[in-house]
Write a protein that holds these residues in place. Structure first.
Motif, PDB file in Angstrom:
ATOM      1  N   TYR A   1      41.697  24.004  49.596  1.00 53.19           N
ATOM      2  CA  TYR A   1      42.069  24.917  48.736  1.00 53.19           C
ATOM      3  C   TYR A   1      41.399  25.020  47.444  1.00 53.19           C
ATOM      4  N   LEU A   2      40.577  24.129  46.970  1.00 44.85           N
ATOM      5  CA  LEU A   2      40.000  24.019  45.624  1.00 44.85           C
ATOM      6  C   LEU A   2      38.916  24.875  45.600  1.00 44.85           C
ATOM      7  N   LEU A   3      37.910  25.081  47.070  1.00 39.87           N
ATOM      8  CA  LEU A   3      36.823  25.604  47.044  1.00 39.87           C
ATOM      9  C   LEU A   3      37.315  27.228  47.159  1.00 39.87           C
ATOM     10  N   PRO A   4      38.119  27.786  47.741  1.00 38.97           N
ATOM     11  CA  PRO A   4      38.253  29.255  47.468  1.00 38.97           C
ATOM     12  C   PRO A   4      39.088  29.597  46.118  1.00 38.97           C
ATOM     13  N   ALA A   5      39.615  28.465  45.529  1.00 40.79           N
ATOM     14  CA  ALA A   5      40.132  28.748  44.214  1.00 40.79           C
ATOM     15  C   ALA A   5      39.099  28.907  43.208  1.00 40.79           C
ATOM     16  N   ARG A   6      37.916  28.385  43.414  1.00 41.13           N
ATOM     17  CA  ARG A   6      36.760  28.419  42.473  1.00 41.13           C
ATOM     18  C   ARG A   6      36.097  29.512  42.747  1.00 41.13           C
TER      19      ARG A   6
ATOM     20  N   CYS B   1      35.104  35.720  41.638  1.00 43.99           N
ATOM     21  CA  CYS B   1      35.348  37.201  42.146  1.00 43.99           C
ATOM     22  C   CYS B   1      36.042  37.858  41.093  1.00 43.99           C
ATOM     23  N   GLU B   2      36.873  37.186  40.141  1.00 45.34           N
ATOM     24  CA  GLU B   2      37.613  38.020  39.084  1.00 45.34           C
ATOM     25  C   GLU B   2      36.432  38.483  38.250  1.00 45.34           C
ATOM     26  N   ARG B   3      35.665  37.339  37.800  1.00 46.36           N
ATOM     27  CA  ARG B   3      34.589  37.938  36.685  1.00 46.36           C
ATOM     28  C   ARG B   3      33.511  38.930  37.293  1.00 46.36           C
ATOM     29  N   LEU B   4      33.290  38.646  38.469  1.00 43.98           N
ATOM     30  CA  LEU B   4      32.431  39.691  39.115  1.00 43.98           C
ATOM     31  C   LEU B   4      32.844  40.807  38.955  1.00 43.98           C
ATOM     32  N   LEU B   5      34.167  41.203  39.536  1.00 44.82           N
ATOM     33  CA  LEU B   5      34.841  42.389  39.492  1.00 44.82           C
ATOM     34  C   LEU B   5      34.908  43.019  38.109  1.00 44.82           C
ATOM     35  N   THR B   6      35.364  42.299  37.225  1.00 42.04           N
ATOM     36  CA  THR B   6      35.313  42.695  35.838  1.00 42.04           C
ATOM     37  C   THR B   6      33.855  43.212  35.147  1.00 42.04           C
ATOM     38  N   MET B   7      32.881  42.435  35.625  1.00 43.20           N
ATOM     39  CA  MET B   7      31.719  42.947  35.558  1.00 43.20           C
ATOM     40  C   MET B   7      31.319  44.368  36.078  1.00 43.20           C
TER      41      MET B   7
ATOM     42  N   LEU C   1      44.898  26.197  39.631  1.00 40.50           N
ATOM     43  CA  LEU C   1      44.534  27.163  38.634  1.00 40.50           C
ATOM     44  C   LEU C   1      43.536  26.767  37.739  1.00 40.50           C
ATOM     45  N   ILE C   2      43.154  25.502  37.683  1.00 40.04           N
ATOM     46  CA  ILE C   2      42.194  25.004  36.693  1.00 40.04           C
ATOM     47  C   ILE C   2      40.972  25.301  37.573  1.00 40.04           C
ATOM     48  N   GLU C   3      40.804  25.388  38.677  1.00 42.98           N
ATOM     49  CA  GLU C   3      39.526  25.696  39.476  1.00 42.98           C
ATOM     50  C   GLU C   3      39.318  27.105  39.199  1.00 42.98           C
ATOM     51  N   VAL C   4      40.362  27.917  39.373  1.00 41.97           N
ATOM     52  CA  VAL C   4      39.993  29.318  39.331  1.00 41.97           C
ATOM     53  C   VAL C   4      39.439  29.791  37.766  1.00 41.97           C
ATOM     54  N   GLU C   5      40.002  29.207  36.896  1.00 37.44           N
ATOM     55  CA  GLU C   5      39.307  29.403  35.515  1.00 37.44           C
ATOM     56  C   GLU C   5      37.641  28.746  35.249  1.00 37.44           C
ATOM     57  N   LEU C   6      37.658  27.586  36.061  1.00 38.28           N
ATOM     58  CA  LEU C   6      36.303  26.926  36.093  1.00 38.28           C
ATOM     59  C   LEU C   6      35.349  28.012  36.859  1.00 38.28           C
ATOM     60  N   GLY C   7      35.818  28.703  37.966  1.00 39.90           N
ATOM     61  CA  GLY C   7      35.011  29.374  38.596  1.00 39.90           C
ATOM     62  C   GLY C   7      34.661  30.876  38.045  1.00 39.90           C
ATOM     63  N   ARG C   8      34.969  31.132  36.774  1.00 37.24           N
ATOM     64  CA  ARG C   8      34.612  32.229  36.199  1.00 37.24           C
ATOM     65  C   ARG C   8      33.607  32.335  35.634  1.00 37.24           C
ATOM     66  N   THR C   9      32.649  31.133  35.809  1.00 38.17           N
ATOM     67  CA  THR C   9      31.242  30.842  35.220  1.00 38.17           C
ATOM     68  C   THR C   9      30.444  30.634  36.663  1.00 38.17           C
TER      69      THR C   9
ATOM     70  N   ALA D   1      45.665  28.623  30.187  1.00 33.87           N
ATOM     71  CA  ALA D   1      45.112  29.154  28.976  1.00 33.87           C
ATOM     72  C   ALA D   1      43.966  28.440  28.338  1.00 33.87           C
ATOM     73  N   TRP D   2      44.234  27.146  28.195  1.00 33.31           N
ATOM     74  CA  TRP D   2      43.218  26.158  27.504  1.00 33.31           C
ATOM     75  C   TRP D   2      41.988  25.882  28.390  1.00 33.31           C
ATOM     76  N   VAL D   3      41.932  26.151  29.524  1.00 33.84           N
ATOM     77  CA  VAL D   3      40.850  25.974  30.515  1.00 33.84           C
ATOM     78  C   VAL D   3      40.065  27.280  30.323  1.00 33.84           C
ATOM     79  N   ARG D   4      40.809  28.363  30.129  1.00 38.27           N
ATOM     80  CA  ARG D   4      39.926  29.822  30.081  1.00 38.27           C
ATOM     81  C   ARG D   4      39.263  29.900  28.846  1.00 38.27           C
ATOM     82  N   THR D   5      40.063  29.478  27.876  1.00 33.60           N
ATOM     83  CA  THR D   5      39.296  29.404  26.318  1.00 33.60           C
ATOM     84  C   THR D   5      38.053  28.371  26.229  1.00 33.60           C
ATOM     85  N   PHE D   6      38.444  27.217  26.870  1.00 26.44           N
ATOM     86  CA  PHE D   6      37.371  26.188  27.127  1.00 26.44           C
ATOM     87  C   PHE D   6      35.978  26.839  27.870  1.00 26.44           C
ATOM     88  N   VAL D   7      36.273  27.623  28.990  1.00 26.74           N
ATOM     89  CA  VAL D   7      35.131  28.066  29.602  1.00 26.74           C
ATOM     90  C   VAL D   7      34.490  29.268  28.926  1.00 26.74           C
ATOM     91  N   GLU D   8      35.257  30.027  28.218  1.00 24.64           N
ATOM     92  CA  GLU D   8      34.482  31.271  27.335  1.00 24.64           C
ATOM     93  C   GLU D   8      33.831  30.805  26.433  1.00 24.64           C
TER      94      GLU D   8
END
Length: 391
Positions: free
Chosen positions: A246-251, A256-262, A82-90, A15-22
């Motif tokens: 595993y960190l590469l596909p995590a990002r 992909c989550e952000r793109l699908l939301t768009m 989990l952190i890489e997933v959130e960083l990958g949202r941008t 949650a902290w990383v997601r907030t930081f990214v957003e």
């Protein structure tokens, strides 16, 4: 029963990383896209990265996987994923500060003082130099030579597609020191300062990343520059390469989550023939397929990370996650561009930017073909048995 739940700490960190990214990174996206359209270097500039890292450090977010004894957070692999997933949202490439290449922890005390600790502190920057014009996925084919001359070694050769090579002030250089022994016993890793004489040139690419070509012409280093043991460089190289595929596909998963939301938001608002395109079955199926693949990728990534934390050999699981993540991320971004139509193809939206950047995932740190080779070899040689990956 298998527990797929996250710990309270993992949920809080995510949650902290997601907030930081957003709040801190996403607002910079439009400005970066504008700068790129005007011909500026892609991505965040050095000042922006520095400010973001300093801001994160104020919240004690520093050295995600760096051991606590070195001032880091010492987080486990699942949490790192989990952190890489959130960083990958941008689409803006950003890493939190305080990290160092895992093989630098093999340094002796003097090397730790000169290289490891300053790297963790953000005072020095490293690069991993093994790939050559004729030795990409086949790392055993490297030709860079290091010849002993008294208490020194003289290095000659060329490296290519080196991430961070343009910015690094020292390199971890892999060179052949005993041609008779080949990769197993004949390759050594050297810590080589830039001021020892090696040079770098940027390589222009279709995405954000600007790797470097490094040239070593009679670069002389002391015997004390050897990282680890003489002749054991290939073992270190494989440890570095396998440190976190595993960190590469995590990002990519976050992207992909952000793109699908768009795509979902656009499909709800874009109308054709009097109705939103979200009502069209063709669009619905693209959205549904993307969601299925995202959830499958999430499980593959987390399973690979869990195996690392459990002390298991995770190379097979990581190869599967990287292969699946690379191919599916490219399929998903292609669908998202199709849903956006002409607007997705323009540089006004970040879809085309992701389209170019995600293509790299199928090439670097092990091509799709290398991942398939690894997976098939493990099965054919009996290292892994079908249906027993969770054993």
């Amino acid at each position: 029963m298998v527990d797929f739940g996250l710990t309270d700490e993992q949920r809080e960190i995510r949650a902290w990383v997601r907030t930081f990214v957003e709040r801190e990174i996403m607002p910079l996206e439009n400005d970066v896209l504008r700068r790129e359209r005007e011909g500026a270097a892609p991505g965040l500039n050095a000042d922006e990265v520095r400010e973001l890292r300093a801001l994160a450090r104020k919240s004690d977010f520093w050295g995600v996987q760096t051991p606590m004894e070195y001032g880091g957070m010492g987080l486990d692999s699942v949490t790192a994923a989990l952190i890489e997933v959130e960083l990958g949202r941008t689409f803006l490439t950003f890493k939190f500060g305080g990290d160092a290449d895992n093989i630098l922890f093999h340094a002796d005390e003097e090397q730790k003082r000169r290289y490891l600790l300053p790297t963790i502190a953000g005072e020095r920057r490293s690069c991993f130099a093994i790939t050559e014009p004729g030795a990409g996925s086949d790392a055993k084919a490297i030709r860079t030579r290091a010849v002993r001359d008294g208490d020194s070694w003289v290095i000659n050769g060329e490296k290519t597609f080196i991430t961070g090579g343009n910015e690094a002030d020292f390199a971890m250089v892999f060179a052949v020191t005993d041609p008779e022994r080949g990769a197993d016993g004949g390759v050594t890793c050297f810590l080589v300062d830039r001021d020892a004489g090696w040079t770098s040139e940027p390589i222009d690419t279709m995405g954000e990343r600007r790797p470097a070509a490094l040239v070593f012409e009679d670069v002389r280093v002391p015997h004390s520059a050897i990282l680890g043991e003489e002749g054991k460089g290939f073992t270190l190289a494989m440890q570095w390469i396998g440190k976190g595929r595993y960190l590469l596909p995590a990002r990519a998963l976050g992207g992909c989550e952000r793109l699908l939301t768009m795509a979902i938001e656009y499909a709800r608002t874009r109308e054709t023939f009097g109705a939103p395109i979200a009502d069209r079955q063709a669009i619905q199926w693209m959205i549904a397929d993307s969601q299925v693949e995202i959830e499958a990728l999430r499980l593959l990534v987390l399973q690979a990370a869990w195996q690392v934390d459990a002390g298991r050999d995770s190379r097979h699981a990581q190869a599967i996650a990287k292969l699946y993540g690379g191919t599916k991320a490219n399929e998903i971004v292609d669908r998202v561009m199709q849903i956006h139509g002409g607007m997705g193809y323009t540089r006004e939206l970040p879809v085309e930017r992701w389209y170019r950047d995600l293509r790299l995932l199928r090439i670097f740190e092990g091509t799709d073909e290398i991942q398939r080779r690894t997976i098939a070899r493990d099965l054919l040689k009996g290292h892994v048995k079908v249906g027993e990956t969770l054993r």
